[in-house]
Scaffold this active site. Sequence first.
Site, PDB file in Angstrom:
ATOM      1  N   HIS A   1      -2.922   5.147   3.833  1.00 19.95           N
ATOM      2  CA  HIS A   1      -1.532   4.932   3.407  1.00 19.95           C
ATOM      3  C   HIS A   1      -1.134   6.063   2.454  1.00 19.95           C
ATOM      4  CE1 HIS A   1       1.954   3.185   1.453  1.00 19.95           C
ATOM      5  NE2 HIS A   1       2.063   2.389   2.514  1.00 19.95           N
TER       6      HIS A   1
ATOM      7  N   GLU B   1       4.679   6.955   8.895  1.00 23.59           N
ATOM      8  CA  GLU B   1       5.446   6.554   7.717  1.00 23.59           C
ATOM      9  C   GLU B   1       5.876   7.787   6.936  1.00 23.59           C
ATOM     10  OE1 GLU B   1       4.407   2.334   6.445  1.00 23.59           O
ATOM     11  OE2 GLU B   1       2.873   3.607   5.564  1.00 23.59           O
TER      12      GLU B   1
ATOM     13  N   GLU C   1       0.383   6.098  -0.244  1.00 22.75           N
ATOM     14  CA  GLU C   1       0.138   5.843  -1.677  1.00 22.75           C
ATOM     15  C   GLU C   1      -1.329   6.086  -2.008  1.00 22.75           C
ATOM     16  OE1 GLU C   1       1.959   1.967  -1.659  1.00 22.75           O
ATOM     17  OE2 GLU C   1       3.888   2.946  -1.342  1.00 22.75           O
TER      18      GLU C   1
ATOM     19  N   LYS D   1       1.004  -4.569  -0.646  1.00 21.57           N
ATOM     20  CA  LYS D   1       0.654  -3.638  -1.747  1.00 21.57           C
ATOM     21  C   LYS D   1       0.113  -4.412  -2.956  1.00 21.57           C
ATOM     22  CE  LYS D   1       4.178  -0.578  -0.011  1.00 21.57           C
ATOM     23  NZ  LYS D   1       4.944   0.632  -0.207  1.00 21.57           N
TER      24      LYS D   1
ATOM     25  N   SER E   1      11.003   1.651   4.781  1.00 24.27           N
ATOM     26  CA  SER E   1      12.247   0.917   4.542  1.00 24.27           C
ATOM     27  C   SER E   1      12.793   0.220   5.789  1.00 24.27           C
ATOM     28  CB  SER E   1      13.299   1.838   3.919  1.00 24.27           C
ATOM     29  OG  SER E   1      12.833   2.341   2.671  1.00 24.27           O
TER      30      SER E   1
ATOM     31  N   ASN F   1       2.674  -5.092   4.601  1.00 28.33           N
ATOM     32  CA  ASN F   1       1.794  -4.514   3.576  1.00 28.33           C
ATOM     33  C   ASN F   1       2.326  -4.959   2.211  1.00 28.33           C
ATOM     34  OD1 ASN F   1       0.328  -2.936   1.836  1.00 28.33           O
ATOM     35  ND2 ASN F   1       1.289  -1.001   2.426  1.00 28.33           N
TER      36      ASN F   1
ATOM     37  N   GLY G   1       6.737  -2.734   4.152  1.00 31.41           N
ATOM     38  CA  GLY G   1       6.383  -2.909   2.747  1.00 31.41           C
ATOM     39  C   GLY G   1       7.293  -3.918   2.091  1.00 31.41           C
TER      40      GLY G   1
ATOM     41  N   GLY H   1       9.677   2.810   0.516  1.00 33.71           N
ATOM     42  CA  GLY H   1      10.119   2.169  -0.725  1.00 33.71           C
ATOM     43  C   GLY H   1      11.351   2.814  -1.342  1.00 33.71           C
TER      44      GLY H   1
HETATM   45  C1  PEP Z   1       4.725   0.831   3.398  1.00 30.74           C
HETATM   46  O1  PEP Z   1       4.335   0.870   2.251  1.00 30.74           O
HETATM   47  O2  PEP Z   1       3.901   0.879   4.317  1.00 30.74           O
HETATM   48  C2  PEP Z   1       6.167   0.755   3.635  1.00 30.74           C
HETATM   49  C3  PEP Z   1       6.607   1.058   4.814  1.00 30.74           C
HETATM   50  O3  PEP Z   1       6.956   0.359   2.569  1.00 30.74           O
HETATM   51  P1  PEP Z   1       8.548   0.046   2.625  1.00 30.74           P
HETATM   52  O4  PEP Z   1       8.790  -0.803   3.833  1.00 30.74           O
HETATM   53  O5  PEP Z   1       8.805  -0.679   1.337  1.00 30.74           O
HETATM   54  O6  PEP Z   1       9.233   1.364   2.699  1.00 30.74           O
END
Ligand code: PEP
Length: 252
Positions: free
Chosen positions: A96, A166, A98, A11, A212, A9, A233, A172
């Site tokens: 998601h 998630e 966000e 973003k 992460s 992703n 991400g 993040g």
């Molecule tokens: C995401 O935004 O779906 C995500 C898992 O981000 P990150 O891997 O940066 O935590």
Amino acid sequence: MRKKIVVGNWKMNKTISEAVELSSAIIDQLGEVSASCEVGIAPAFPALSGVHGVISGTGIHLAAQNCHYEDDGAFTGEVSVRMLDEAGCSYVIVGHSERRQYFGDTNPVVNLKVKKALSAGLNVILCVGETLDEREKGITTEVVTCQVKEGLEGVADIGDIVIAYEPVWAIGTGKTASSLQAQEVHASIRATVAGLYNEPAAAGVRIQYGGSVKPSNAEELFAMPDIDGGLIGGASLNAEDFVAIVKAAEKS
Ligand code: PEP
């Protein structure tokens, strides 16, 4: 045996030319897409067509990061599922955290988007996950169960849905849920799906972990019995890291 699935992703990162460059680097480093793991990338809307041109024929899926729940009309700034389909997408990420946090994607809105995407023949990655506050209050299972149930309301067939667990506190932030913490929630999501549908549906649905994921923790996470890959991400913005995560999923 469920096939693993790893999706990057991106973003709101990468211009069109940068996205084309990153997707080319991923192809170069990945080589053939293995039969044991599906791979997808989700660039921002403007880069979808350009990236599609690069990945078409490689077996890598093109995913969108969001969609609207109406077919078309006066919805300035929104993108319809038919537009995504024509741009070459086979997946769309819905719900998601966000989107839930900053753009008002409540469970009922997420549900409308899920149904609209399925009606256009797109596969859906339905994201769920608790906040830190909810985890500390001990209501993780309750929150995630509700997101799964309300997100899938009125969806007769779960065959084209992947669920992404998630935890919001791990996205993040560099904090990852431990493999056991993640496994516990994944197992409860699978039990929820069994209750909503049936045992074969629950056994077949793929549940990705996101939050992460890095090359250093991917293998341990993907070795858990109910973790079927990752939604990635930050680490997906680097071809080498993303490919290392895909390789970890292929091995597990
Ligand atoms: C995401 O935004 O779906 C995500 C898992 O981000 P990150 O891997 O940066 O935590």
